[in-house]
Design an enzyme around this catalytic site. Structure first.
Site, PDB file in Angstrom:
ATOM      1  CE1 TYR A   1     -67.589 100.835  24.548  1.00  0.00           C
ATOM      2  CE2 TYR A   1     -69.693 100.275  23.526  1.00  0.00           C
ATOM      3  CZ  TYR A   1     -68.330 100.070  23.660  1.00  0.00           C
ATOM      4  OH  TYR A   1     -67.720  99.114  22.888  1.00  0.00           O
ATOM      5  CD  GLN A   4     -64.295  89.589  24.542  1.00  0.00           C
ATOM      6  OE1 GLN A   4     -64.559  88.397  24.618  1.00  0.00           O
ATOM      7  NE2 GLN A   4     -65.233  90.526  24.623  1.00  0.00           N
ATOM      8  CG  ASP A  51     -52.824 104.732  29.547  1.00  0.00           C
ATOM      9  OD1 ASP A  51     -53.676 105.052  28.686  1.00  0.00           O
ATOM     10  OD2 ASP A  51     -52.996 104.902  30.766  1.00  0.00           O
TER      11      ASP A  51
HETATM   12  N1  LIG Z   1     -67.112  93.560  23.989  1.00  0.00           N
HETATM   13  C1  LIG Z   1     -68.082  93.742  23.103  1.00  0.00           C
HETATM   14  O1  LIG Z   1     -69.188  93.176  23.209  1.00  0.00           O
HETATM   15  C2  LIG Z   1     -67.856  94.624  21.910  1.00  0.00           C
HETATM   16  C3  LIG Z   1     -68.870  94.753  20.962  1.00  0.00           C
HETATM   17  C4  LIG Z   1     -68.645  95.543  19.837  1.00  0.00           C
HETATM   18  C5  LIG Z   1     -67.431  96.184  19.669  1.00  0.00           C
HETATM   19  N2  LIG Z   1     -66.477  96.073  20.628  1.00  0.00           N
HETATM   20  C6  LIG Z   1     -65.212  96.779  20.425  1.00  0.00           C
HETATM   21  O2  LIG Z   1     -64.214  95.806  20.127  1.00  0.00           O
HETATM   22  C7  LIG Z   1     -62.947  96.264  20.610  1.00  0.00           C
HETATM   23  C8  LIG Z   1     -62.320  95.193  21.495  1.00  0.00           C
HETATM   24  O3  LIG Z   1     -63.174  94.974  22.603  1.00  0.00           O
HETATM   25  P1  LIG Z   1     -62.968  93.746  23.583  1.00  0.00           P
HETATM   26  O4  LIG Z   1     -64.286  93.079  23.723  1.00  0.00           O
HETATM   27  O5  LIG Z   1     -61.762  92.947  23.198  1.00  0.00           O
HETATM   28  O6  LIG Z   1     -62.695  94.539  24.933  1.00  0.00           O
HETATM   29  P2  LIG Z   1     -61.802  94.144  26.198  1.00  0.00           P
HETATM   30  O7  LIG Z   1     -61.708  92.659  26.323  1.00  0.00           O
HETATM   31  O8  LIG Z   1     -62.341  94.963  27.306  1.00  0.00           O
HETATM   32  O9  LIG Z   1     -60.375  94.653  25.752  1.00  0.00           O
HETATM   33  C9  LIG Z   1     -60.051  96.012  25.713  1.00  0.00           C
HETATM   34  C10 LIG Z   1     -58.607  96.123  26.108  1.00  0.00           C
HETATM   35  O10 LIG Z   1     -58.254  97.515  26.101  1.00  0.00           O
HETATM   36  C11 LIG Z   1     -57.469  97.739  27.245  1.00  0.00           C
HETATM   37  N3  LIG Z   1     -57.474  99.149  27.649  1.00  0.00           N
HETATM   38  C12 LIG Z   1     -58.404  99.837  28.351  1.00  0.00           C
HETATM   39  N4  LIG Z   1     -57.994 101.096  28.543  1.00  0.00           N
HETATM   40  C13 LIG Z   1     -56.789 101.198  27.927  1.00  0.00           C
HETATM   41  C14 LIG Z   1     -55.841 102.250  27.796  1.00  0.00           C
HETATM   42  N5  LIG Z   1     -56.069 103.459  28.323  1.00  0.00           N
HETATM   43  N6  LIG Z   1     -54.704 102.000  27.122  1.00  0.00           N
HETATM   44  C15 LIG Z   1     -54.446 100.782  26.590  1.00  0.00           C
HETATM   45  N7  LIG Z   1     -55.290  99.743  26.688  1.00  0.00           N
HETATM   46  C16 LIG Z   1     -56.441  99.969  27.366  1.00  0.00           C
HETATM   47  C17 LIG Z   1     -58.070  96.871  28.311  1.00  0.00           C
HETATM   48  O11 LIG Z   1     -57.145  96.684  29.372  1.00  0.00           O
HETATM   49  P3  LIG Z   1     -57.687  96.385  30.844  1.00  0.00           P
HETATM   50  O12 LIG Z   1     -58.402  95.071  30.777  1.00  0.00           O
HETATM   51  O13 LIG Z   1     -56.428  96.350  31.653  1.00  0.00           O
HETATM   52  O14 LIG Z   1     -58.615  97.519  31.202  1.00  0.00           O
HETATM   53  C18 LIG Z   1     -58.328  95.597  27.523  1.00  0.00           C
HETATM   54  O15 LIG Z   1     -57.196  94.754  27.508  1.00  0.00           O
HETATM   55  C19 LIG Z   1     -63.236  97.592  21.312  1.00  0.00           C
HETATM   56  O16 LIG Z   1     -63.016  98.639  20.398  1.00  0.00           O
HETATM   57  C20 LIG Z   1     -64.713  97.525  21.628  1.00  0.00           C
HETATM   58  O17 LIG Z   1     -65.286  98.818  21.729  1.00  0.00           O
HETATM   59  C21 LIG Z   1     -66.657  95.295  21.720  1.00  0.00           C
END
Ligand SMILES: NC(=O)c1ccc[n+]([C@@H]2O[C@H](COP(=O)([O-])OP(=O)(O)OC[C@H]3O[C@@H](n4cnc5c(N)ncnc54)[C@H](OP(=O)(O)O)[C@@H]3O)[C@@H](O)[C@H]2O)c1
Length: 277
Positions: free
Chosen positions: A129, A25, A48
């Site tokens: 996490y 996202q 990856d």
């Molecule tokens: N979501 C939250 O509420 C939140 C809050 C604070 C901070 N964050 C941080 O913000 C950042 C973005 O999060 P987001 O919400 O956009 O998460 P997300 O929607 O889950 O996106 C993460 C992406 O990383 C991909 N991914 C997972 N394993 C991988 C690998 N081994 N190699 C390459 N890509 C991989 C996932 O692919 P798949 O979908 O195919 O697994 C997904 O497309 C992250 O660093 C997260 O820790 C998130």
């Protein structure tokens, strides 16, 4: 800490920006916000991040590292798997050698504070996490902005807002946790603020970049139903009643004591996201 004032980062120069996790996202929102750049947007299928990128691209000006293991409960069962992505993956992004934005989380804090967390507060993660994300911050290296944000939602992917829209259309009542406080942050606003941070020549280091305002998950759910015109009641429950696998901080509102870009209120983020859906 080194100051980020290279020519390559000056606005106006058509910089080459690599985005990891481009299918997530935040990755989608970053791809939009940096559309004026020469963007290489890599999904998990393209790279990856558990493995080094081969061959590494030439002449990179900036890496936006949005790939992560974000399954907070799943990380309790497989902390090693989460670390391979969140720590090893961040090392590999840093090894590309360009200035790096590494995204991190409010879950690096234990939630015992009663006022918002500032950049100078000591992290103390209470979940697997959170521990992997904190180690990932260290793996980002010296030429990195660590952008901590919280409770992300957007029009794509898995997030609380999309889950509520689905359940709210199916049910008359839903139980939602009312004893965790945070700042739900719209990925579109975070992506634009990330661009502003980098373009401002801000020093490398930790930056708290989250929506203005704060609420509980139950407050957020009610606001979603109201804004989307869904007739679904919210039953307010405790974290213990909900019984999630991973512990979460009770209070994880982030604020900046530095000159971080200010984001709109989460209610504005909600409206913008519903508009984008
Ligand atoms: N979501 C939250 O509420 C939140 C809050 C604070 C901070 N964050 C941080 O913000 C950042 C973005 O999060 P987001 O919400 O956009 O998460 P997300 O929607 O889950 O996106 C993460 C992406 O990383 C991909 N991914 C997972 N394993 C991988 C690998 N081994 N190699 C390459 N890509 C991989 C996932 O692919 P798949 O979908 O195919 O697994 C997904 O497309 C992250 O660093 C997260 O820790 C998130």
């Amino acid at each position: 800490m080194e100051h980020a004032d290279t020519d390559a980062l000056r606005p106006g120069h058509r910089r080459h920006v690599l985005i990891t996790g481009a299918g997530g996202q935040l990755g989608v929102a970053l791809t939009d916000a940096f559309a004026a750049a020469d963007v290489t947007a890599l999904t998990r299928g393209d790279w990856d991040v558990r493995h080094p990128l081969a061959p590494p691209p030439a002449s990179l000006d900036l890496v936006l590292h949005a790939a992560a293991w974000t399954d907070v409960d799943g990380a309790e069962d497989d902390p090693q798997g989460a670390a391979e992505v969140n720590v090893g993956g961040t090392s590999h992004a840093a090894e590309l050698g360009a200035p790096l934005v590494a995204f991190s989380t409010d879950y690096v804090f234990d939630g015992r504070k009663t006022t918002p967390y500032l950049e100078s507060d000591s992290p103390n993660p209470i979940s697997a996490y959170g521990r992997t994300k904190l180690h990932g911050e260290a793996a980002a290296g010296e030429t990195a902005w660590i952008v901590r944000s919280s409770w992300l939602f957007g029009p794509t992917g898995h997030n609380f807002l999309r889950t509520m829209l689905k359940l709210g259309a199916e049910r008359e009542e839903i139980s939602v946790v009312d004893d965790q406080r945070g700042s739900p942050t719209y990925v579109g606003h975070l992506a634009e603020a990330t661009r502003d941070l980098v373009d401002s020549g801000a020093p490398y280091g930790v930056w708290h970049v989250a929506a203005a305002g704060e609420c509980t998950w139950a407050d957020f759910a009610e606001a979603i139903f109201e804004a989307a015109g869904l007739d679904c009641r919210v039953r307010r429950i405790t974290t213990a009643e909900f019984g999630a696998r991973a512990p979460r901080p009770a209070m994880s509102v982030l604020r900046s004591e530095k000159d971080a870009p200010e984001l709109p209120h989460w209610r504005e983020g909600l409206a913008a996201c519903l508009e984008a859906l």
